[in-house]
Design a protein around this motif. Structure first.
Motif, short mmCIF file in Angstrom:
data_model
loop_
_atom_site.label_atom_id
_atom_site.label_comp_id
_atom_site.label_asym_id
_atom_site.label_seq_id
_atom_site.Cartn_x
_atom_site.Cartn_y
_atom_site.Cartn_z
N ILE A 153 -8.56 -50.25 -14.86
CA ILE A 153 -8.27 -51.27 -15.82
C ILE A 153 -8.78 -51.13 -17.28
O ILE A 153 -8.31 -51.39 -18.11
N TYR A 157 -7.00 -51.49 -20.51
CA TYR A 157 -7.43 -52.17 -21.61
C TYR A 157 -7.67 -51.66 -22.99
O TYR A 157 -7.20 -52.01 -23.94
N ASN A 237 0.13 -61.24 -17.31
CA ASN A 237 -1.07 -61.06 -18.08
C ASN A 237 -2.10 -60.14 -17.02
O ASN A 237 -2.36 -60.62 -15.99
N GLU A 239 -5.39 -59.64 -17.26
CA GLU A 239 -6.66 -60.35 -17.07
C GLU A 239 -6.78 -61.14 -15.67
O GLU A 239 -7.28 -61.28 -14.77
N ILE A 242 -6.10 -59.28 -12.47
CA ILE A 242 -7.45 -58.74 -11.89
C ILE A 242 -8.09 -59.83 -11.25
O ILE A 242 -8.40 -59.79 -10.02
N LEU A 243 -8.22 -60.91 -11.79
CA LEU A 243 -8.82 -62.24 -11.33
C LEU A 243 -8.23 -62.55 -9.94
O LEU A 243 -8.46 -62.69 -8.94
#
Lengths: 292, 385, 321
Positions: A153, A157, A237, A239, A242-243
């Motif tokens: 990640i 990023y 998306n 992020e 991941i969430l």
């Protein structure tokens, strides 16, 4: 209560597992607005590549991850060249999705004919090494999964934010025509996206091989939840993915504790449908809204 | 009579005689047609592949001399471990091949679906893979089962757990299929009737991969004596490892003993490692059995396939040899094979002996073998039957 | 080209003759499965090909129809045709619920939402054991009751030929119904929505209402197929309605040709018969399935219907000087 804490750790492991698989999906969707149903099978094939590299050729575990990464990348290149690129000319939204369903059926049954249905016992040097702290435990393999997930990640990023290629990819995702006008070759970038996403999938396979029951259908056991995660997090998306991945992992471990494993899919998919009803753009609002 | 005429007469006589001999030999050379309905594609192909190996070995051995002047022949059809494909395969088999006897299926759902078709066609069905009680309980005259059903196994192991292991608490772990649910239910009923307590009843789907959460939950339940586990090898391996990692079972430093009755072949320990210590299971094939028939079978199997035989191989092998036994006793067509099977006595296969009760269920308890995993990962036979 | 009436007559005659051409139980079973798949395919085609919505949940409606009718018959003792009507209505209602829920979604979101619906339905069928028996299965489901029409000998449905006539008859009826809908102004409305939803809305079309309608019809047809499935196979387990079934039906529609109604009929027949003919090559037959789907999408996206049209056009060009 150590049980609650332990299930929390288990949930994070599961979540990292799902994120590894879902990242590739979300990347492809973000740039190409396409769903690749054969993504799961790339994961499975990555796992088998790693297995045969280790057990057939006697290679080490870490190198086998690199092998799986390579295999995934090559498959991604092939799929884009053979399927997505030609269909993109035709401008259809659903045809590529259907084509990938066909590829998925083909790959699964080819693997079945080739490898057989009997589960392969893929053991990495770390899968049975247990670390204990307080009343909790975690295997080294699972800790590795969390670490690799986090590292991937972070790298992704950094790539997207700080390198030229990464910025170019984001440009293509936002507006392909304009990006083309800016001197960026969108087709090459699309290919790059695909290769990266599929390489990630292959690597995920190598990481998960020791954890999953390794049969030609191993990937499919994870993929449906990966789709749910990509939507709950917001298509395209990173992020959000991941969430959502972590949330789904935690849901899974706590549902097992308090309700039972049979309820996991129901809870996750009811959550999915709720998200779609209430907030279709996902947990973290996303720029692309045309499908709403 | 002139010499020439005599020679012609003799020649004619020889020709006629040899034609008669050949003709009568052909009449005797009838093959017994055996249909095999096995899952060859899809996730159940695990079973079909192994069954085929066992069948081929038996055929090879039997057809060297034939039985009662007859050879055995097998035709395979893919029944896919589920009702619709099994029905289609069964119809195709009956219509086109017209078998004298059929063996199959492995999965209870598929077996239940094809039973009425066999009955309608008046062809005996010999089953060795499905544990559901519904297969023999209603008393179908054309269906035979040589493996002990879920009730026989479940009652036996629950009773032994209570009496010989002094277990008083248990956690049930099972896959959400016919076989898993059925077996767990029998254990539950028997164990509670004896006075034991079920602390948790955990069913899981065939797509669950990570069992750490389940193992954690069990660890939080306090003292557990036995954990009856009903699942296939793939998930079974993960469960055993997870339970050890969580410190629940003996293999992980705990006290609980895993119990099993289905589908964990020899070789499981090598894959599970230390985690499998103390595992007690019912197996339908005991590779440590010293009977000459079993030793010969294992040797022949290793020679042909270069691997150790599992219970799937052994069951398939026994199905063929049992049919050969029926043929030896004079059967030659579907009805006589059916009658001969029903009357079977003194048959000893590699999985145990066979004798069928009124519902055509094999009631010999020597098909129920108990094994315990030793620290060196070998199997020790517990002589509980 | 044949006039429509002639085409329907042809179809009826073909249905009447087929069981006579195939007198054995094995092929008659396949014919019935074909008829079931035809119903499923045209139901999906109505939603996908005409309303333009990628519905991946057809397996759920199939299963709901099967379970609803079976439970009504075996638990409540309702007569077959009453249960049939109720189950079809139930499946249609489920389709409407999904559509209402997914009203604001389009394209990929709708596809995944429908997939999610299929997963949830499957899990409910699997886990609600007290209601559906789950993986334990429901056995000994009776075929439709014997029909006693005046003047004719009683028609029993244990007879595969009769059962085929029944199912194929319903498939033909469904086809007729959908065909009529498509040729009516409703069909034009749906096509407008498929081509460009925004413009359609600008024209005053209530897109949401029509999408709900399309879903309801498509799922009702699937539900009807489900009722016949249960009565035909006699055994009901949730695994028959796993999400891969949705993909299979999708393949039939796409290979047949999404923009037409007759295309999916051929797609269903081809993809039902092909795996049976290929049984000889074992595992590889399913690979062929996947290959066929992929190649069709890549090279002849209009499916068999498009291929047929191209071939006919080429013939005509060859004839004309």
């Amino acid at each position: 209560m150590t049980v609650v804490l332990q299930q929390g750790i288990n949930g994070i492991v599961l979540g990292s597992l799902y994120v590894l698989v879902a990242l590739g999906l979300t990347l492809v969707y973000g740039v190409l607005v396409q769903i690749n149903f054969a993504h799961a099978d790339i994961v499975t094939l990555g796992a088998f590549s790693a297995y045969f590299f280790m057990h057939g050729l006697g290679g080490g575990y870490i190198p086998s991850i690199a092998v799986a990464l390579l295999v995934g990348g090559i498959l991604g290149w092939l799929m884009n060249a053979a399927i997505f690129a030609p269909l993109r000319e035709k401008g259809s939204e659903l045809l590529p999705l259907i084509a990938t369903i066909g590829v998925s059926v083909m790959m699964e049954n080819a693997m079945l004919a080739w490898f057989g249905p009997i589960p392969y016992a893929f053991d990495s040097p770390y899968s049975n090494h247990v670390m204990r702290l307080g009343g909790t435990f975690i295997t080294l393999q699972n800790a590795l999964i969390i670490a690799v997930s986090a590292a991937t990640i972070a790298l992704l990023y950094a790539f997207m934010k700080f390198t030229f290629l990464g910025k170019a990819l984001r440009a293509v995702a936002q507006d392909r025509e304009t990006a083309g006008l800016m001197g960026i070759n969108p087709n090459q970038l699309v290919m790059l996206t695909f290769v990266i996403a599929s390489a990630l999938a292959g690597m995920a396979g190598a990481m998960l091989g020791p954890v999953l029951v390794l049969t030609p259908f191993a990937g499919t056991s994870v993929i449906v939840k990966a789709f749910a995660i990509v939507i709950i997090g917001g298509f395209g998306n990173v992020e959000g993915t991941i969430l959502a991945g972590l949330v789904v992992g935690l849901i899974e471990s706590y549902t097992t504790q308090y309700l039972g494993p049979g309820m996991i899919d129901i809870v996750v998919f009811v959550l999915l449908l709720l998200m779609l009803a209430v907030r279709p753009t996902g947990l973290i609002a996303e720029r692309r809204e045309e499908n709403v | 009579m002139t010499m020439r005429l005599r020679i012609r007469h003799i020649a004619a006589g020889v020709i006629v005689a040899s034609v008669l001999v050949v003709a009568s030999a052909r009449a005797e050379d009838k093959t017994i047609k055996i249909g095999a309905l096995l899952p060859i594609s899809g996730p159940g192909s695990y079973f079909g592949a192994q069954d085929k190996q066992g069948i081929e070995l038996a055929l090879e051995q039997i057809n060297k001399t034939g039985v009662n002047g007859r050879k055995l022949e097998v035709r395979y059809e893919d029944s896919g471990c589920s009702p619709l494909p099994a029905t289609q395969a069964a119809k195709r088999l009956i219509e086109q091949y017209k078998p004298d006897v059929v063996i199959g299926e492995e999965c209870s759902d598929a077996t239940l679906a094809i039973m009425p078709l066999m009955e309608e066609a008046n062809v005996p069905l010999l089953n060795a893979g499905s544990s559901s009680i519904k297969i023999t309980e209603p008393g179908n005259p054309w269906t035979f089962r040589i493996m002990p059903n879920e009730v026989m196994q479940g009652v036996d192991i629950a009773t032994n757990a209570y009496k010989r292991l002094n277990a008083r608490t248990a956690v049930l772990l099972y896959e959400n299929t016919n076989a898993g649910i059925g077996n767990a239910k029998v254990f539950n009923e028997t164990f509670t009737k004896l006075g034991g307590k079920i602390l948790a009843d955990i069913g899981f789907g065939r797509d669950v991969n990570d069992f750490t959460s389940i193992a954690t939950r069990i660890a939080g339940l306090g003292a557990v004596d036995v954990i009856p586990t009903y699942t296939l090898e793939g998930q079974g391996l993960k469960i055993t490892q997870a339970l050890a990692q969580a410190g629940v079972t003996k293999g992980g430093g705990g006290n609980a003993i895993q119990l099993g009755t289905i589908w964990l072949p020899f070789g499981f320990e090598q894959k599970a490692g230390k985690a499998a210590l103390g595992y007690i299971r019912i197996v339908q094939f005991d590779p440590t059995d010293q009977r000459p028939a079993v030793r010969d079978f294992i040797a022949a199997f290793k020679a042909k396939y270069n691997q150790e035989p599992t219970h799937l191989h052994a069951h398939a092998y026994d199905q063929i040899t049992l049919i050969a036994d029926a043929i030896k006793r004079g059967a030659s067509d579907p009805k006589s094979i059916r009658d001969a099977l029903a009357a079977t006595k003194n048959f000893s296969g590699v999985t145990g002996s066979a004798e069928f009760d009124k519902t055509n269920q094999n009631v010999k308890m020597d098909t129920v073998h108990y094994m315990e995993t030793q620290p060196d990962l070998s199997w020790k036979a517990l002589k509980w039957n | 080209m044949l006039s429509r009436r002639a085409a329907y007559l042809c179809a009826t005659l073909t249905i009447a003759v087929l069981p006579l051409v195939f007198p054995d139980a094995y092929w008659r079973t396949n014919l019935i499965v074909c008829a079931l798949n035809v119903m499923l395919a045209i139901g999906l085609d109505f939603v996908l090909g005409y309303a333009g919505q990628l519905n991946l949940g057809q397996s759920a409606f199939y299963g709901l129809g099967a379970y609803a009718s079976t439970l009504l018959i075996m638990r409540l003792g309702l007569p077959f045709w009453v249960a049939f009507a109720a189950a079809v209505a139930f499946a249609g209602l489920a389709g409407i619920v999904l559509a209402l829920f997914a009203m604001r979604l389009r394209g990929h979101y709708l596809a995944i939402a429908s997939l999610g619906f299929a997963v949830i339905t499957y899990q409910i069928l699997l886990n609600w054991i007290s209601l559906t028996q789950g993986p334990l299965g429901i056995y000994a489901i009776p075929p439709p009751p014997t029909l006693a029409l005046p003047g004719l000998p009683p028609i029993g449905f244990r007879n595969l030929a009769n059962l085929f006539y029944l199912v194929a008859g319903f498939a033909l009826l469904s086809y007729l119904l959908l065909d009529q809908l498509i040729r009516s102004p409703i069909g034009e409305t749906l096509t407008a929505i498929r081509e460009d939803e925004v413009s359609a809305a600008a024209l005053g079309i209530n897109c949401a209402a029509w999408k709900v309608f399309a879903f309801g019809v498509g799922s009702a047809v699937a539900g009807a197929a489900g009722c016949f499935y249960a009565a035909f196979v006699g055994t009901l387990v949730p695994d028959a309605f796993f999400i891969t079934e949705s993909f299979t039906i999708l393949a039939m529609v796409v290979v047949g040709g999404t923009g037409t109604l007759i295309g999916p009929v051929w797609g269903a027949i081809l993809l039902t018969v092909l795996p049976e003919l290929l049984r000889g090559i074992g595992d590889l037959r399913l690979v062929v399935y996947g290959v066929a789907l992929t190649l069709v999408v890549l090279f002849i996206p209009g499916g068999l219907a498009q291929a047929a049209r191209l071939a006919l056009a080429r013939l005509r060009r060859a004839e004309a000087p």
